[in-house]
Design an enzyme around this catalytic site. Structure first.
Site, short mmCIF file in Angstrom:
data_model
loop_
_atom_site.label_atom_id
_atom_site.label_comp_id
_atom_site.label_asym_id
_atom_site.label_seq_id
_atom_site.Cartn_x
_atom_site.Cartn_y
_atom_site.Cartn_z
N CYS A 66 0.85 -1.19 0.00
CA CYS A 66 0.00 0.00 0.00
C CYS A 66 0.89 1.24 0.00
O CYS A 66 1.63 1.47 0.97
CB CYS A 66 -0.93 0.01 1.21
N CYS B 159 -0.49 3.83 2.92
CA CYS B 159 -0.21 3.50 4.33
C CYS B 159 1.23 3.06 4.54
O CYS B 159 1.65 2.90 5.70
CB CYS B 159 -1.15 2.38 4.80
N CYS C 197 -9.10 1.08 2.01
CA CYS C 197 -10.40 1.71 1.79
C CYS C 197 -10.17 3.20 1.52
O CYS C 197 -9.61 3.90 2.37
CB CYS C 197 -11.32 1.52 2.99
N CYS D 167 -12.37 5.37 4.13
CA CYS D 167 -11.80 5.44 5.49
C CYS D 167 -10.34 5.87 5.48
O CYS D 167 -9.79 6.19 6.55
CB CYS D 167 -11.92 4.08 6.17
N CYS E 157 -5.94 0.98 5.61
CA CYS E 157 -6.01 -0.42 5.25
C CYS E 157 -6.85 -1.17 6.28
O CYS E 157 -6.67 -0.98 7.49
CB CYS E 157 -4.62 -1.04 5.15
N HIS F 86 -17.09 -1.40 2.08
CA HIS F 86 -17.40 -0.21 2.87
C HIS F 86 -18.92 -0.03 2.86
O HIS F 86 -19.53 0.11 1.81
CB HIS F 86 -16.72 1.03 2.31
N CYS F 87 -19.52 -0.04 4.05
CA CYS F 87 -20.97 0.00 4.17
C CYS F 87 -21.43 1.41 4.52
O CYS F 87 -21.11 1.91 5.61
CB CYS F 87 -21.44 -0.98 5.24
N CYS G 197 -16.18 0.58 7.47
CA CYS G 197 -15.77 -0.58 6.69
C CYS G 197 -16.16 -1.86 7.42
O CYS G 197 -16.08 -1.94 8.66
CB CYS G 197 -14.25 -0.55 6.46
#
Length: 238
Positions: A45, A48, A59, A62, A65, A72-73, A79
């Site tokens: 990543c 991050c 994500c 957010c 990671c 993602h809801c 997440c």
């Protein structure tokens, strides 16, 4: 899984992609990382600055990671991943039961509405609206809950269902499938009395997960199953 300050500087100062790829391979040798990108490189990543653990994804909403990320809801504004996947399933199950309870209890008043036994105009609107919303959410939540039950039975996430995970040996869509019972235990835990209670009981730390290939290699019968079938096919061809 985070790069040290010196490794981060070396990685960022290196301009050759093939050298960067080899650097990540050397760093990942000490980590329990068995999944790769589509090109076979170590999953890293850039935001991050960490080597992604297996089943971990970044994500963008957010901005972090997430371990064993499912999706993602927007409904829970978070997440869904390793730390709350069990709670998300329970949230869906409780919501399905709640919508069913509302629909069944208001249905008698809906019958009275058609018979003209409800004198208040406001009560008519409330009954129609409540029954319509309860049935609509019930149908949609049953479909969503059924889909996630299928994912649990296969030990998959939503991301893995749409994009097959790649291991060091190549793509394998059932790489984490351990069998129906063990797949359920990977989410709800070994103790069945905690399955319906909203407390954390998922095993592991979210950084590494048992894989099907490792379980087969530990069992000589399973390990020899595929080669035996290949040899049988070869003999048939001869």
């Amino acid at each position: 899984f985070h790069l040290s300050y010196t490794d981060k500087e070396r990685y960022e100062n290196e301009e050759r992609p093939e050298v960067q790829k080899q650097m990540l391979v050397d760093m990942a040798k000490k980590l329990p990382v068995y999944t790769r990108t589509g090109s076979g490189a170590v999953r890293f990543c850039d935001r991050c600055h960490l080597i992604k653990p297996d089943r971990c994804h970044h994500c963008s909403v957010c901005a972090m990671c997430v371990l064993k990320m499912d999706h993602h809801c927007p409904w829970v504004n978070n997440c869904i991943g390793f730390s709350n996947y069990k709670f998300f399933l329970q949230f869906l199950a409780y919501s399905v039961l709640y919508c069913l309870y509302i629909a069944t209890t208001v249905f008698s008043y809906f019958i009275k509405y058609w018979r003209g036994e409800l004198p208040s105009v406001r009560s008519k609107f409330h009954v129609l609206f409540l029954l319509f919303v309860a049935c609509m959410f019930f149908v949609s939540l049953v479909i969503l809950f059924g889909y996630h039950c299928w994912l649990v039975s296969r030990n998959k996430t939503t991301l893995e269902a749409f994009c097959t995970p790649v291991f060091t040996s190549g793509p394998e869509k059932n790489g984490f499938n351990l069998g129906f019972i063990k797949n359920i235990q990977q989410v709800f835990g070994d103790n069945k009395k905690f399955w319906l209670i909203p407390i954390g009981s998922s095993p592991g730390d979210g950084h590494s997960f048992p894989m099907r290939s490792m379980n087969e290699s530990q069992n000589p019968l399973l390990a020899n199953e595929e080669p035996w079938e290949d040899n049988e096919d070869d003999n048939r061809g001869k």
